[in-house]
Design a protein around this motif. Structure first.
Motif, PDB file in Angstrom:
ATOM      1  N   SER A 180      43.679  57.603  25.079  1.00 51.77           N
ATOM      2  CA  SER A 180      43.217  57.695  26.359  1.00 51.77           C
ATOM      3  C   SER A 180      44.653  57.007  27.060  1.00 51.77           C
ATOM      4  O   SER A 180      45.178  55.963  26.674  1.00 51.77           O
ATOM      5  N   ARG A 181      45.019  57.508  28.076  1.00 55.78           N
ATOM      6  CA  ARG A 181      46.202  57.064  29.115  1.00 55.78           C
ATOM      7  C   ARG A 181      45.685  56.162  29.860  1.00 55.78           C
ATOM      8  O   ARG A 181      46.536  55.516  30.657  1.00 55.78           O
ATOM      9  N   LYS A 182      44.388  55.822  30.154  1.00 58.08           N
ATOM     10  CA  LYS A 182      43.880  55.245  31.291  1.00 58.08           C
ATOM     11  C   LYS A 182      43.851  53.500  30.779  1.00 58.08           C
ATOM     12  O   LYS A 182      43.825  53.324  29.597  1.00 58.08           O
ATOM     13  N   ARG A 183      44.106  52.698  31.608  1.00 61.82           N
ATOM     14  CA  ARG A 183      44.076  51.155  31.474  1.00 61.82           C
ATOM     15  C   ARG A 183      42.535  50.772  31.881  1.00 61.82           C
ATOM     16  O   ARG A 183      42.081  51.211  33.017  1.00 61.82           O
ATOM     17  N   TYR A 184      42.107  50.039  31.237  1.00 59.98           N
ATOM     18  CA  TYR A 184      40.786  49.542  31.236  1.00 59.98           C
ATOM     19  C   TYR A 184      40.719  48.021  31.793  1.00 59.98           C
ATOM     20  O   TYR A 184      41.622  47.200  31.216  1.00 59.98           O
ATOM     21  N   PHE A 185      40.398  47.518  32.757  1.00 62.78           N
ATOM     22  CA  PHE A 185      40.486  46.209  33.423  1.00 62.78           C
ATOM     23  C   PHE A 185      39.090  45.539  33.179  1.00 62.78           C
ATOM     24  O   PHE A 185      38.070  45.797  33.215  1.00 62.78           O
ATOM     25  N   LYS A 186      39.400  44.175  32.991  1.00 58.87           N
ATOM     26  CA  LYS A 186      38.217  43.415  32.610  1.00 58.87           C
ATOM     27  C   LYS A 186      38.639  41.966  32.905  1.00 58.87           C
ATOM     28  O   LYS A 186      40.064  41.651  32.980  1.00 58.87           O
ATOM     29  N   ILE A 187      37.724  41.150  33.004  1.00 56.86           N
ATOM     30  CA  ILE A 187      37.656  39.453  33.124  1.00 56.86           C
ATOM     31  C   ILE A 187      38.413  39.116  31.868  1.00 56.86           C
ATOM     32  O   ILE A 187      38.107  39.131  30.933  1.00 56.86           O
ATOM     33  N   GLN A 188      39.701  38.304  32.073  1.00 54.97           N
ATOM     34  CA  GLN A 188      40.477  37.781  30.879  1.00 54.97           C
ATOM     35  C   GLN A 188      39.455  36.527  30.420  1.00 54.97           C
ATOM     36  O   GLN A 188      38.814  35.881  31.174  1.00 54.97           O
ATOM     37  N   SER A 189      39.576  36.494  28.885  1.00 54.31           N
ATOM     38  CA  SER A 189      38.593  35.683  28.287  1.00 54.31           C
ATOM     39  C   SER A 189      38.786  34.258  28.577  1.00 54.31           C
ATOM     40  O   SER A 189      37.691  33.462  28.489  1.00 54.31           O
ATOM     41  N   THR A 190      39.932  33.809  29.209  1.00 56.27           N
ATOM     42  CA  THR A 190      40.252  32.343  29.782  1.00 56.27           C
ATOM     43  C   THR A 190      40.453  32.334  31.012  1.00 56.27           C
ATOM     44  O   THR A 190      40.973  31.290  31.453  1.00 56.27           O
ATOM     45  N   ALA A 191      39.790  33.349  31.735  1.00 53.45           N
ATOM     46  CA  ALA A 191      39.759  33.234  33.438  1.00 53.45           C
ATOM     47  C   ALA A 191      39.278  32.021  33.855  1.00 53.45           C
ATOM     48  O   ALA A 191      40.088  31.253  34.773  1.00 53.45           O
ATOM     49  N   TRP A 192      38.114  31.408  33.318  1.00 51.65           N
ATOM     50  CA  TRP A 192      37.536  30.123  33.874  1.00 51.65           C
ATOM     51  C   TRP A 192      38.456  28.987  33.850  1.00 51.65           C
ATOM     52  O   TRP A 192      38.748  28.491  34.575  1.00 51.65           O
ATOM     53  N   TYR A 193      39.319  29.068  32.640  1.00 50.63           N
ATOM     54  CA  TYR A 193      40.016  28.078  32.233  1.00 50.63           C
ATOM     55  C   TYR A 193      41.435  27.968  32.867  1.00 50.63           C
ATOM     56  O   TYR A 193      41.543  27.029  33.772  1.00 50.63           O
ATOM     57  N   GLU A 194      41.802  29.182  33.455  1.00 47.40           N
ATOM     58  CA  GLU A 194      43.211  29.569  34.219  1.00 47.40           C
ATOM     59  C   GLU A 194      42.809  29.042  35.465  1.00 47.40           C
ATOM     60  O   GLU A 194      43.597  28.581  36.091  1.00 47.40           O
ATOM     61  N   PHE A 195      41.319  29.387  36.054  1.00 48.66           N
ATOM     62  CA  PHE A 195      41.020  29.227  37.448  1.00 48.66           C
ATOM     63  C   PHE A 195      40.958  27.665  37.716  1.00 48.66           C
ATOM     64  O   PHE A 195      41.670  27.137  38.599  1.00 48.66           O
ATOM     65  N   MET A 196      40.719  26.585  36.843  1.00 46.41           N
ATOM     66  CA  MET A 196      40.561  25.339  36.660  1.00 46.41           C
ATOM     67  C   MET A 196      41.907  24.769  36.720  1.00 46.41           C
ATOM     68  O   MET A 196      42.255  23.907  37.440  1.00 46.41           O
ATOM     69  N   LYS A 197      42.759  25.048  35.914  1.00 51.78           N
ATOM     70  CA  LYS A 197      44.179  24.702  36.035  1.00 51.78           C
ATOM     71  C   LYS A 197      45.056  25.125  37.109  1.00 51.78           C
ATOM     72  O   LYS A 197      45.742  24.494  37.892  1.00 51.78           O
ATOM     73  N   SER A 198      44.825  26.299  37.767  1.00 49.06           N
ATOM     74  CA  SER A 198      45.218  26.526  38.935  1.00 49.06           C
ATOM     75  C   SER A 198      44.731  25.631  40.121  1.00 49.06           C
ATOM     76  O   SER A 198      45.507  25.340  41.144  1.00 49.06           O
ATOM     77  N   ILE A 199      43.439  25.320  40.196  1.00 49.55           N
ATOM     78  CA  ILE A 199      43.123  24.109  41.058  1.00 49.55           C
ATOM     79  C   ILE A 199      43.980  22.946  41.055  1.00 49.55           C
ATOM     80  O   ILE A 199      44.355  22.444  42.248  1.00 49.55           O
ATOM     81  N   VAL A 200      44.159  22.606  39.866  1.00 51.54           N
ATOM     82  CA  VAL A 200      44.985  21.233  39.717  1.00 51.54           C
ATOM     83  C   VAL A 200      46.360  21.577  40.143  1.00 51.54           C
ATOM     84  O   VAL A 200      46.872  20.881  40.989  1.00 51.54           O
ATOM     85  N   ARG A 201      46.959  22.679  39.741  1.00 47.06           N
ATOM     86  CA  ARG A 201      48.309  22.933  40.043  1.00 47.06           C
ATOM     87  C   ARG A 201      48.492  23.072  41.533  1.00 47.06           C
ATOM     88  O   ARG A 201      49.538  22.566  42.197  1.00 47.06           O
ATOM     89  N   THR A 202      47.708  23.796  42.313  1.00 44.95           N
ATOM     90  CA  THR A 202      47.791  24.490  43.745  1.00 44.95           C
ATOM     91  C   THR A 202      47.216  22.923  44.854  1.00 44.95           C
ATOM     92  O   THR A 202      47.874  22.897  45.903  1.00 44.95           O
ATOM     93  N   GLN A 203      46.433  22.273  44.358  1.00 45.54           N
ATOM     94  CA  GLN A 203      46.049  21.107  45.091  1.00 45.54           C
ATOM     95  C   GLN A 203      46.226  19.805  44.901  1.00 45.54           C
ATOM     96  O   GLN A 203      46.551  19.179  45.870  1.00 45.54           O
ATOM     97  N   ARG A 204      46.964  19.679  43.766  1.00 43.41           N
ATOM     98  CA  ARG A 204      47.516  18.276  43.604  1.00 43.41           C
ATOM     99  C   ARG A 204      48.787  17.872  44.374  1.00 43.41           C
ATOM    100  O   ARG A 204      48.748  16.890  44.885  1.00 43.41           O
TER     101      ARG A 204
END
Length: 156
Positions: A79-103
């Motif tokens: 298949s030439r299609k790309r299938y999009f899904k939630i990244q397995s570490t999305a929740w972890y990356e989200f928490m890191k982004s809070i620290v990075r952007t709010q600090r």
């Protein structure tokens, strides 16, 4: 059609919440849809058609979510299609982004505000100092927790 309406209602509720967290509307809806879709992945066209968004809105939304490490794509053999899904570490990356952007706000902006303010309203200055102390403490705790989690789960 009833199931599609339920999905769209849920996507809208979740999307509004994600917008309040700073996500553009299309990205908020895409993220919300990928969080609840079954199977847990969709093609570009499925996202576009389900949410009734333009190609550019979907493309921009997907790009933003990929940059934030919240979604990823995979391909299937034949298949030439790309299938999009939630990244397995999305929740972890989200928490890191809070620290990075709010600090930086507590490191830079609050001390700058305190230096700028006069002593005419000490109660406000006290609130800002307490806010700085508390957020410094919380971010230190979050940093420690993220480091501990990384070591425990062998992340990066």
């Amino acid at each position: 059609m009833e199931n599609k309406n339920r999905i769209l209602e849920m996507v809208e509720r979740m999307g509004v919440r994600a917008e309040k967290d700073g996500y553009p509307p299309a990205a908020a809806r895409i993220l919300s849809l990928l969080l609840i879709c079954d199977p847990p992945f969709l093609t570009f066209d499925e996202i576009k058609d389900t949410l009734q968004l333009s190609k550019s809105a979907v493309s921009n939304g997907i790009s933003l979510l990929e940059q934030k490490c919240l979604i990823e794509y995979f391909t299937q053999t034949g298949s030439r299609k790309r299938y999009f899904k939630i990244q397995s570490t999305a929740w972890y990356e989200f928490m890191k982004s809070i620290v990075r952007t709010q600090r930086p706000f507590t490191i830079d902006v609050i001390p700058e505000a305190l230096a700028f303010r006069s002593d005419k309203h000490p109660e406000t200055n006290k609130i800002l100092k307490e806010a700085k102390e508390f957020t410094d403490y919380m971010f230190d705790q979050m940093d420690a927790a993220l480091t501990k989690w990384e070591l425990k789960n062998k992340i990066k």
